[in-house]
Design an enzyme around this catalytic site. Structure first.
Site, short mmCIF file in Angstrom:
data_model
loop_
_atom_site.label_atom_id
_atom_site.label_comp_id
_atom_site.label_asym_id
_atom_site.label_seq_id
_atom_site.Cartn_x
_atom_site.Cartn_y
_atom_site.Cartn_z
N HIS A 17 -1.89 -1.53 10.50
CA HIS A 17 -1.39 -2.90 10.49
C HIS A 17 -0.18 -3.01 11.40
O HIS A 17 0.55 -2.04 11.61
CB HIS A 17 -0.98 -3.34 9.08
CG HIS A 17 -2.12 -3.65 8.18
ND1 HIS A 17 -2.36 -4.90 7.67
CD2 HIS A 17 -3.10 -2.86 7.68
CE1 HIS A 17 -3.42 -4.88 6.89
NE2 HIS A 17 -3.89 -3.64 6.88
N GLU A 44 0.81 -1.23 0.00
CA GLU A 44 0.00 0.00 0.00
C GLU A 44 0.85 1.27 0.00
O GLU A 44 0.49 2.27 0.62
CB GLU A 44 -1.01 0.00 1.16
CG GLU A 44 -2.10 -1.03 1.00
CD GLU A 44 -3.32 -0.77 1.88
OE1 GLU A 44 -3.42 0.32 2.48
OE2 GLU A 44 -4.19 -1.66 1.94
#
Length: 662
Positions: free
Chosen positions: A646, A369
């Site tokens: 995350h 990402e």
């Protein structure tokens, strides 16, 4: 295979692409800012709740018409730019390979000595993280913001954590298991100029095999390091920047609170650490980049907290403060109750921990990402202080190479301390929904990690991927896992220059890293859990389909709690995740119809320890037959607390050559 160092084959196309993007960018930026102003994060909501004058609301009322007017005015130019930009993507290369030419900038890394495969083997450390560097308006849907500042801070934390010395702890007493006998990575902070080996009295002996070179250092003493290694108990070949700590059997290696508090107090009085030369003006704009006193998540914090200093056992009698300060040459992560911080089960063959820092001597890093191109440049600039080789801007745009139009790249980024020999990228053609707008795929890399005395190359294979994210798309993810295996097999065949009879290359490892967007405990992910990938590759955290090992925790954080004081710093998040109740409050758990969507404050009995969707897999198939690959340690990392939703993960593999092994 030629590695692409520029996105286009000639300068004319590069200039034309820059011109077309220059026409598009004002419209893109205005649209991003306009949407971002209407998508607040929880931190911004709390700030606005304390604003009695509604100043922010007034700003939105004033700026929205201005943004709209400028957006409409920029649309014709953006359309012209798009008509130029889109056809150019057919000539665009699938990635950019960046190699640091000026080695003086790599001041946080130690020089690597070539592995000759003639000693006790070598360890390699791999890291993986989803950093959520989307355009700011889209990142806010994950409750993170200020993408450009986050990119710079993420890169700085990673390279600062990886460039610290590695501390290894050995226990002389066979009955003591309170501290792991394998490596324990700890952070250190310069406080003295004594470059000689040091000994900590009364039961703990520490020998530094290489002097730590922080961000302000521009050189490395490789010769001295090799000499020191010779007297440090014969560590694995190629281990740089390592400190050895030996604990004898006296008192079973335990340290009393009184003794450790004494040392902490004296070390705390030794003065604050030197600040980083880099300015923090931009980073201080967002809460996730503000470093509180003693926050060890950023290694540049001005003062060391009580919990960021090494606890050591001090003998009876008066302790000279200057002596203690010389012993505590570096700032280190606390060793409080090491049995909790780093557990070793009797039935487990490797160490595992929840760590506040990235592992020392990190060799390879796979990120997902990294969609925003400006953020990718900032991140690359920071990572180049430690990693010499970086592959970024991976993917395709427009309709080139995939079935649907792609607005953003794959978001994959790879960084390495070892030279990259070959690289290949493939785009998943079956993306659905919003995922189809990104060129999600897989990046395959071949790296050279050494050579044999017979001049055979020692290589390794690393794959980085990001699968379909939408819940319920089980079939899509299984198809992508099938393609991942096929593409990897083709890549190994096409890049191998060896034959069975006359091998020119010896394969040391084959690792897959990435965000697979399914966990091993959810009933909805049964198909992925039983995929054939797990018969060829081993997951260190997994017992079998539907069952993780008891120490494994989820890697997906609950976005609503990112800015809570309990978890907004690496140390705080680490403490929370060490408890079951803390995990229930701040990790996303497997979905169930019997539970509400909100994770925070849930007290019900939940399966597992959260959704673990970030994986690190390795295989023993296809490697050199006479070598053995084993996991040395596995870490869940909290150093990016407040910067992403995350948890990064890291794995250290040891390749044993079978020569002179004990």
């Amino acid at each position: 295979m030629v590695l692409y160092t520029s996105p286009f084959p000639n300068s004319f196309l590069s200039v034309l692409h820059s011109f077309s993007w220059g026409l598009i960018f004002p419209c893109y930026w205005l649209a991003d800012r306009l949407v971002a102003s209407f998508v607040p994060t929880t931190y911004e909501k709390r700030q606005r709740a304390d604003d009695p004058c509604y100043f922010h609301a007034l700003c939105i009322i004033i700026t929205t018409p201005i943004y709209l007017a400028l957006l409409v005015a920029s649309l014709p130019f953006a359309l012209i730019g798009f008509l130029l930009w889109s056809p150019l993507q057919s000539a665009r290369r699938p990635y950019i390979y960046s190699r640091l030419e000026d080695k003086s900038h790599a001041n946080g890394a130690t020089l690597l000595t070539e592995w000759k495969a003639a000693g006790n083997g070598k360890s390699f450390c791999f890291g993986s993280a989803n950093v959520c560097l989307l355009p700011d308006s889209l990142a806010r849907f994950n409750n993170v913001f200020n993408t450009q500042a986050r990119a710079k801070e993420i890169g700085r934390r990673i390279r600062n954590g990886a460039s610290r010395p590695q501390i290894k702890i050995y226990i002389d007493s066979p009955t003591n298991t309170s501290i792991s006998a394998a490596s324990f990575s700890s952070l250190v902070s310069p406080q003295g100029g004594d470059n000689t080996n040091r000994t900590v009295n009364a039961g703990i002996k520490r020998t530094t095999s290489m002097e730590y070179k922080g961000d302000n250092s521009g050189s490395n003493n490789s010769e001295d390091s090799r000499e020191d290694k010779g007297g440090a108990g014969e560590p694995n070949e190629g281990e740089e920047n390592t400190c050895i700590v030996r604990i004898n059997g006296e008192d079973n290696g335990h340290m009393s609170d009184t003794e450790t508090d004494t040392v902490n107090g004296q070390a705390h009085a030794s003065g604050p650490a030197e600040p980083s030369p880099e300015g923090d003006a931009e980073i201080s704009k967002t809460p996730n980049h503000k470093q509180k006193e003693g926050d060890s998540g950023s290694l540049d914090s001005y003062s060391a907290s009580r919990e960021s200093l090494v606890k050591v056992r001090v003998g009876d009698g008066t302790v000279d403060q200057s002596t203690v300060n010389n012993k505590l040459l570096y700032k280190a992560s606390i060793m409080k109750k090491t049995s909790v911080r780093k557990k070793k089960h009797t039935d487990e063959t490797f160490d595992h921990e929840i760590s506040a820092f990235f592992p020392a001597n990190l060799d390879f890093l796979c990120l997902q990402e990294v969609f925003d191109k400006r953020a990718a440049e900032k991140l690359k600039e920071q990572l180049h202080h430690y990693f010499e080789y970086i592959v970024y801007d991976v993917g395709v745009y427009s309709c080139h190479g995939c079935c649907s139009f792609k607005f953003v790249n794959s978001g994959l980024l790879f960084a390495s301390r070892y030279p990259v020999m070959d690289a290949a990228y493939h785009c998943y053609p079956n993306g659905r929904g919003t995922d189809s707008l990104a060129s999600k795929g897989a990046l395959f890399l071949k790296v050279q990690v050494g050579s044999t005395p017979q001049d055979q190359r020692i290589v390794g294979y690393i794959s980085c991927t990001h699968l379909q994210a939408i819940a319920g798309d089980t079939t899509v993810r299984c198809e992508q896992l099938d393609m991942l295996q096929d593409w990897l097999s083709e890549f190994r065949k096409s890049t191998s220059s060896s034959s069975t009879a006359n091998p020119e290359e010896l394969v040391a490892f084959d690792v897959i890293c990435g965000d697979l967007n399914f966990d091993n405990c959810s009933s909805e992910d049964k198909l992925e859990q039983q995929h054939s990938l797990f018969t060829h590759y081993k997951d260190p955290c997994r017992i079998g389909p539907g069952e993780d090992k008891p120490w494994a925790i989820g890697t997906l954080l609950d976005p609503e709690g990112l800015y809570d004081e309990e978890v907004c710093t690496p140390d705080n998040l680490q403490k929370v995740l060490e408890s079951e109740e803390g995990r229930k409050g701040y990790l996303v758990y497997p979905t169930s119809k019997n539970h509400s969507s909100s994770q925070k404050g849930r007290k019900a009995s939940l399966k597992g320890n959260g959704r673990r969707i970030d994986y690190m897999l390795y295989t023993e198939e296809g490697l050199y037959l006479e070598w053995k690959v084993e996991v040395e340690e596995f870490s869940f990392i909290t150093q990016l607390a407040g910067l992403t939703d995350h948890l990064p993960v890291a794995m250290r593999l040891t390749v044993s050559t079978g020569e002179d092994d004990p």
